[in-house]
Every structure is written in C-alpha cells, then in structure tokens.
Design a protein around this motif. Structure first.
Motif, short mmCIF file in Angstrom:
data_model
loop_
_atom_site.label_atom_id
_atom_site.label_comp_id
_atom_site.label_asym_id
_atom_site.label_seq_id
_atom_site.Cartn_x
_atom_site.Cartn_y
_atom_site.Cartn_z
N ILE A 216 0.95 -110.39 13.29
CA ILE A 216 -0.35 -110.18 13.94
C ILE A 216 -0.68 -108.69 14.00
O ILE A 216 -1.82 -108.28 13.75
CB ILE A 216 -0.37 -110.82 15.33
N VAL A 217 0.30 -107.87 14.34
CA VAL A 217 0.09 -106.42 14.36
C VAL A 217 -0.33 -105.94 12.97
O VAL A 217 -1.23 -105.09 12.84
CB VAL A 217 1.35 -105.69 14.83
N ARG A 218 0.27 -106.49 11.93
CA ARG A 218 -0.12 -106.11 10.57
C ARG A 218 -1.59 -106.44 10.30
O ARG A 218 -2.33 -105.62 9.75
CB ARG A 218 0.77 -106.85 9.56
N SER A 219 -2.01 -107.63 10.70
CA SER A 219 -3.40 -108.02 10.44
C SER A 219 -4.39 -107.11 11.17
O SER A 219 -5.43 -106.77 10.63
CB SER A 219 -3.62 -109.48 10.86
N VAL A 220 -4.03 -106.68 12.39
CA VAL A 220 -4.91 -105.79 13.13
C VAL A 220 -4.92 -104.40 12.50
O VAL A 220 -5.98 -103.75 12.40
CB VAL A 220 -4.49 -105.70 14.61
N MET A 221 -3.77 -103.93 12.06
CA MET A 221 -3.70 -102.61 11.43
C MET A 221 -4.55 -102.55 10.17
O MET A 221 -5.24 -101.56 9.91
CB MET A 221 -2.24 -102.28 11.10
N LEU A 222 -4.53 -103.60 9.37
CA LEU A 222 -5.35 -103.64 8.16
C LEU A 222 -6.82 -103.88 8.47
O LEU A 222 -7.69 -103.55 7.65
CB LEU A 222 -4.82 -104.73 7.22
N TRP A 223 -7.11 -104.42 9.64
CA TRP A 223 -8.49 -104.67 10.06
C TRP A 223 -9.18 -103.38 10.49
O TRP A 223 -10.37 -103.19 10.26
CB TRP A 223 -8.48 -105.68 11.19
N THR A 224 -8.42 -102.48 11.09
CA THR A 224 -8.99 -101.23 11.58
C THR A 224 -9.29 -100.28 10.44
O THR A 224 -8.86 -100.48 9.30
CB THR A 224 -8.04 -100.55 12.57
N GLU A 225 -10.02 -99.22 10.76
CA GLU A 225 -10.38 -98.21 9.78
C GLU A 225 -9.94 -96.83 10.28
O GLU A 225 -10.19 -96.47 11.42
CB GLU A 225 -11.89 -98.20 9.54
N GLY A 226 -9.29 -96.10 9.38
CA GLY A 226 -8.90 -94.74 9.73
C GLY A 226 -7.65 -94.69 10.60
O GLY A 226 -7.00 -95.69 10.88
N ALA B 135 -8.50 -114.14 12.32
CA ALA B 135 -9.62 -113.48 13.02
C ALA B 135 -10.02 -112.18 12.33
O ALA B 135 -11.20 -111.81 12.34
CB ALA B 135 -9.21 -113.21 14.47
N SER B 136 -9.05 -111.50 11.74
CA SER B 136 -9.35 -110.21 11.08
C SER B 136 -10.25 -110.39 9.87
O SER B 136 -10.88 -109.43 9.41
CB SER B 136 -8.05 -109.52 10.67
N LYS B 137 -10.30 -111.61 9.32
CA LYS B 137 -11.13 -111.85 8.14
C LYS B 137 -12.58 -112.17 8.51
O LYS B 137 -13.46 -112.15 7.64
CB LYS B 137 -10.55 -113.02 7.33
N LEU B 138 -12.82 -112.46 9.79
CA LEU B 138 -14.16 -112.86 10.21
C LEU B 138 -14.86 -111.81 11.06
O LEU B 138 -16.08 -111.72 11.06
CB LEU B 138 -14.09 -114.18 10.99
N LEU B 139 -14.08 -111.04 11.80
CA LEU B 139 -14.67 -110.08 12.73
C LEU B 139 -14.93 -108.74 12.06
O LEU B 139 -14.15 -108.27 11.23
CB LEU B 139 -13.73 -109.87 13.93
N TRP C 42 -11.48 -111.22 19.43
CA TRP C 42 -10.17 -111.54 18.86
C TRP C 42 -9.54 -112.72 19.59
O TRP C 42 -9.01 -113.64 18.97
CB TRP C 42 -9.25 -110.32 18.94
N LEU C 43 -9.61 -112.68 20.91
CA LEU C 43 -9.00 -113.74 21.70
C LEU C 43 -9.68 -115.08 21.45
O LEU C 43 -9.01 -116.11 21.28
CB LEU C 43 -9.06 -113.39 23.18
N PHE C 44 -11.00 -115.08 21.40
CA PHE C 44 -11.75 -116.32 21.19
C PHE C 44 -11.45 -116.90 19.80
O PHE C 44 -11.12 -118.09 19.67
CB PHE C 44 -13.25 -116.06 21.32
#
Length: 296
Positions: free
Chosen positions: A139-149, A218-222, A236-238
């Motif tokens: 999950i941490v990986r998916s969030v890291m790749l979701w963020t920018e910079g 979630a990272s693919k939709l938000l 993210w929670l929803f």
C-alpha cells in the motif's frame, strides 16, 4: 542491434543506489533485532526458529518493495539527488514498517504478545506478521507512485495512505474474527492463532494481502492534489473500503465456484487443512490483483 545508452557517471550512481539498498537492508535487520531484543543470528542458525525467519524475511521483502518504489519515484535529473531521495524514502519505509508492526501488535492483534510468540517459534503468528508487513509495504508503494515530486506534500500523502492501510486491515481483521466466532462457538481467532493454527494463519494472511491490492486500486482512480490533505485521506479511505468490499464479494464467489463441494469452515477451522487455506489465499489475492488490473 541492441544499443544501450549509458555513461560512466550513470554507472557510478547506479552502483551507489545498489549500495544504498544494501545498507538499508542491513539497517532493517538491525532495527528488527532491536525490536526482538535477541541475537538474530542465534535465532536463525542456532535455534532454527522458522517463525523468526519468516518475520525477518517479510521485513526485508517489505523494505525492498518500498525501495523499489522509491527508485521509480525519484524525480530529480541529478543522479546524486535521486540517490538521496531513495535513501530518505527507504529510511521512511523502515519507520513506517516499524510503526505498522507496532499498530498490528497493540491495536489489531492485541490479545497476545506477538514478539514473544515469534520468539517461541509460533509459525502461525510469524505468517500473519509477515503478511501484515508485506501488505503495508504494498500500500505504501501504491501511494508513493501516486504522489508527484519529493515534497512535504508527498510525505503527508504517504502517511495518509499508511493510515488508511492500517484502518482497513483493522476492519478486515475484526470482520474475520466475527465470522470465525460465529462458525466456531464463539472461539477467539486470536487465541486459535496462538495455539498454532497454520491453516487459519494462511487464510488470514491471504485476506491481508488481498486488502493491500484492493486498497492500491484507489491510486488508479484518484487524482493527486498535493495540498488537499483531508480530501485525499477521506477519498482514499472511501475508495479503499469500497474496493476491499468488492474484493471480498468476488473472492467469496470465486471460492464457491473453484472449491465447490468443499466445506471451508470444516476444512480450515476444524481440520486445519493448509492446502485448502492456500487455495483460498491464492483466490483472494488473485481476485484483488484482477480488480487492481481492471482499474489500472
């Protein structure tokens, strides 16, 4: 003809990244030794503690997943800056893995001392601990790749994703405990794990890993909005809970079809059938990965 574009400077920083990764893995094992407060070498090679080995292996694999993500996320054109980013994300990953293990000990599975159980060689607890650690890293990986910079905002986003991960895994664990109690005359799932029920540990570990892939969807939709801290967290929670529920339903259907004619409660809970539990785990994780792939 295959042509590779490289320079001596690029090779030098590539070597530096490898060195940083090895240093982080050494730090991870050192941190794990601090957590257990024992000689890890003696536990692994002297006492041949399988549960301890599984737990250490999961920590190293979880950190490798975080480092992998950090290497992909490095955004600077300067190789040295990219290496520093990977090192900082790696240290952050070690901290989050440690916090996640603490939350799993004190909040999610709080009826027993997980550290003590692992040191006593309880393979069931080692497997659940390992699944939780790897799930957190996914999950941490998916969030890291979701963020920018590489900013304070991306750091807050990673922390938000980590909070969502622990929340969803807490909810899933409580639901599974409730299901287990209903099917086993109000017996406690945690107490059964302490008694060494490996099949139940495999089944529960599959649920945790399935949750990790479902939450990653979630990272693919938000859309990432750096300064929208609260909305990022709520969304993210929803979405995470929505996809987790979808994964549970689809996983249940897959088990009914693939394992038709097999009483899962009897085989896993009563007869401790690790083979059936392994198939359940594969189906749960497979369905979750399918959902993740469909929304990618």
């Amino acid at each position: 003809m295959l042509t590779l574009s490289y320079s001596p400077q690029m090779l030098a920083y590539f070597s530096l990244d490898i060195l940083i990764a090895l240093v982080l893995l050494i730090i991870m094992r050192w941190v794990y030794t601090l957590w257990t407060q024992v000689d890890s070498t003696d536990e692994l090679s002297g006492k041949d503690n399988f549960a301890f080995g599984v737990s250490v292996a999961s920590s190293l694999l979880a950190l490798s997943i975080v480092i992998w993500s950090a290497a992909e996320q490095a955004s600077s054109d300067d190789y040295l800056t990219q290496s520093m980013q990977m090192f900082i994300y790696g240290i952050g990953g070690i901290i989050l893995i440690k916090i996640g293990r603490w939350a799993h000990d004190k909040v999610i599975l709080k009826r027993f001392n997980k550290r003590q159980q692992i040191l006593e060689g309880n393979v069931s607890i080692g497997l659940v601990d390992g699944a939780n650690t790897i799930a957190t890293a996914i999950i941490v990986r998916s969030v890291m790749l979701w963020t920018e910079g590489f900013t304070i905002y991306s750091g807050i986003a990673v922390l938000s994703g980590f909070f969502v991960a622990q929340t969803v895994m807490l909810v899933i664990t409580r639901l599974m405990e409730r299901r287990f109690a209903q099917d086993n005359q109000d017996d406690s799932m945690q107490d059964v794990l302490v008694r060494g029920q490996v099949a139940l540990a495999v089944q529960h570990g599959g649920n945790l890993l399935g949750v990790a892939f479902a939450v990653s969807a979630a990272s693919k939709l938000l859309v990432y909005y750096p300064q929208a801290y609260i909305s990022n967290l709520i969304n993210w929670l929803f979405i995470a809970l929505l996809f987790t529920l979808l994964t549970i339903v689809l996983g249940w259907l897959a088990k009914k079809v693939v394992l038709k004619g097999i009483d899962l409660v009897r085989e896993v809970d009563h007869q401790h059938n690790v083979g059936v539990a392994s198939i359940e785990m594969a189906l749960t994780v497979g369905v979750a990965m399918l959902v993740l792939g469909l929304v990618s």
